[in-house]
Design a protein around this motif. Structure first.
Motif, PDB file in Angstrom:
ATOM      1  N   ASN A   1       0.826  -1.200   0.000  1.00 21.58           N
ATOM      2  CA  ASN A   1       0.000   0.000   0.000  1.00 21.58           C
ATOM      3  C   ASN A   1       0.866   1.257   0.000  1.00 21.58           C
ATOM      4  O   ASN A   1       1.932   1.285   0.624  1.00 21.58           O
TER       5      ASN A   1
ATOM      6  N   LYS B   1       2.317   4.753   1.113  1.00 20.48           N
ATOM      7  CA  LYS B   1       2.513   5.262   2.467  1.00 20.48           C
ATOM      8  C   LYS B   1       2.106   6.732   2.551  1.00 20.48           C
ATOM      9  O   LYS B   1       2.382   7.513   1.652  1.00 20.48           O
TER      10      LYS B   1
ATOM     11  N   LYS C   1      -4.676   3.164  13.493  1.00 16.09           N
ATOM     12  CA  LYS C   1      -3.690   2.103  13.277  1.00 16.09           C
ATOM     13  C   LYS C   1      -4.100   0.814  13.992  1.00 16.09           C
ATOM     14  O   LYS C   1      -3.962  -0.285  13.440  1.00 16.09           O
TER      15      LYS C   1
ATOM     16  N   LYS D   1      -5.218   0.083   6.367  1.00 11.73           N
ATOM     17  CA  LYS D   1      -5.116  -1.078   5.488  1.00 11.73           C
ATOM     18  C   LYS D   1      -6.445  -1.381   4.806  1.00 11.73           C
ATOM     19  O   LYS D   1      -6.490  -1.823   3.649  1.00 11.73           O
TER      20      LYS D   1
ATOM     21  N   ASP E   1      -0.990   2.927   3.879  1.00 10.75           N
ATOM     22  CA  ASP E   1      -0.188   2.627   5.059  1.00 10.75           C
ATOM     23  C   ASP E   1       0.167   3.942   5.727  1.00 10.75           C
ATOM     24  O   ASP E   1       0.997   4.703   5.223  1.00 10.75           O
TER      25      ASP E   1
ATOM     26  N   GLU F   1       1.928   6.190   8.280  1.00  7.23           N
ATOM     27  CA  GLU F   1       3.110   6.209   9.133  1.00  7.23           C
ATOM     28  C   GLU F   1       3.054   7.473   9.981  1.00  7.23           C
ATOM     29  O   GLU F   1       3.022   8.587   9.457  1.00  7.23           O
TER      30      GLU F   1
END
Length: 332
Positions: free
Chosen positions: A32, A34, A53, A59, A64, A66
């Motif tokens: 995926n 980011k 998360k 997801k 994704d 971060e």
């Protein structure tokens, strides 16, 4: 005033609810995309991102997320301007000022939760005029947006110039709350989560920035904060950004309905009992629900009020909110 064609007046909820990302098998095999979100280490945005998360909402929407931690707001601002991260949380006033100076920043509403002037439950202060001659603690400094809105309301409706007719003490939010608890201040204007903690410990709201905004022309609660992104990055990563927005929306839906999720977040929030419940309730009140076009229009109205009070130190040379302050993809 921002004018958007009726056919494009889309609520954020409708946008993210309708966002379905369909990546090809080849892209899925690569993982995926980011999205790097810069936040303060102990800021309230962490609560939502922790939940996002933990429940893998990123997801579920093929991104994704971060989370990148920073020690202070200035550091996050520098990081987004240097394109070291993809999103931060800030307010539309900052976005508009930078945009008017040539940056391609844009905002996606995150929360309408705002600060308020708080006093102890048994305080004789019952209304704004009662603040004359009193000692008021103000978090955020003399150009804080909530402080300016409340000053504008006090002057227009009550003929009170709070900046000169009260004793003002500026300081960091935790210090202001502590001094209020110790009785060293008659009233305190603080950020929403500090207000919620005070509320859980024997304080009441005298007037909030939302009260001032509504009195000064807004038609509903305006998103005080939003996710900030570069237009160029948004264009090049449209699917990833929309996936992030959808994941954020799913997280807000969960936090808006599940008390169990708030119990799970309690250690992250460093709150329990009545404090946890009050923080939960005030967060829920701050979840944006209005059509984007209404939020943007009201922000433009409030910008003019703030510009008249805060002047060039606050907004620079732009007398009106910069076009494109709200991300254009929200109106599609």
């Amino acid at each position: 005033m921002i004018t958007v064609p009726v056919s494009r007046r889309t609520a954020l909820g409708a946008l993210v609810g309708a966002t379905t990302l369909a990546f090809s098998p080849a892209l899925r095999a690569q993982g995926n995309p980011k999205v790097r979100v810069g936040v303060l280490k102990f800021g309230t945005v962490n609560w939502e991102l922790d939940s996002l998360k933990h429940n893998a909402f990123d997801k579920a929407h093929n991104v994704d997320v971060e989370v990148v931690y920073f020690a202070g707001e200035d550091a996050t601002n520098v990081a987004i301007l240097a394109r070291e991260i993809d999103l931060i949380v800030s307010d539309w006033l900052w976005v508009s000022r930078l945009r008017s100076e040539g940056e391609d920043l844009a905002l996606i509403p995150y929360s309408t939760a705002v600060g308020a002037i708080m006093v102890k439950q048994d305080s004789p202060i019952k209304a704004i005029p009662d603040l004359k001659g009193k000692k008021i603690g103000v978090a955020g400094g003399p150009l804080d947006k909530s402080w300016l809105l409340l000053q504008a309301l006090a002057k227009r409706d009550h003929g009170v110039d709070l900046a000169t007719e009260a004793e003002i003490a500026y300081g960091a939010p935790p210090l202001m709350s502590e001094k209020a608890m110790q009785g060293e201040l008659d009233a305190v204007l603080n950020f929403w989560h500090f207000c919620a903690r005070l509320e859980a410990n024997g304080f009441r709201r005298l007037a909030s920035a939302n009260d001032a905004a509504l009195a000064l022309g807004a038609t509903g609660p305006v998103a005080s904060l939003g996710y900030v992104v570069h237009d160029k990055w948004a264009k090049e990563n449209d699917a990833a950004l929309r996936g992030f927005i959808a994941a954020s929306s799913d997280t807000k839906k969960l936090l808006g309905t599940s008390n169990e999720e708030w119990q799970r977040l309690a250690p992250v929030m460093r709150a329990e009992g009545k404090e946890l419940e009050t923080l939960r309730d005030r967060y829920r009140e701050g979840i944006p629900t209005r059509p984007i076009v209404d939020d943007a229009s009201d922000a433009a109205k409030l910008y003019e009020v703030l510009a008249s009070v805060g002047g060039e130190k606050l907004v620079g040379k732009a007398a009106t909110m910069a076009p494109g302050t709200y991300w254009s993809g929200l109106f599609e």
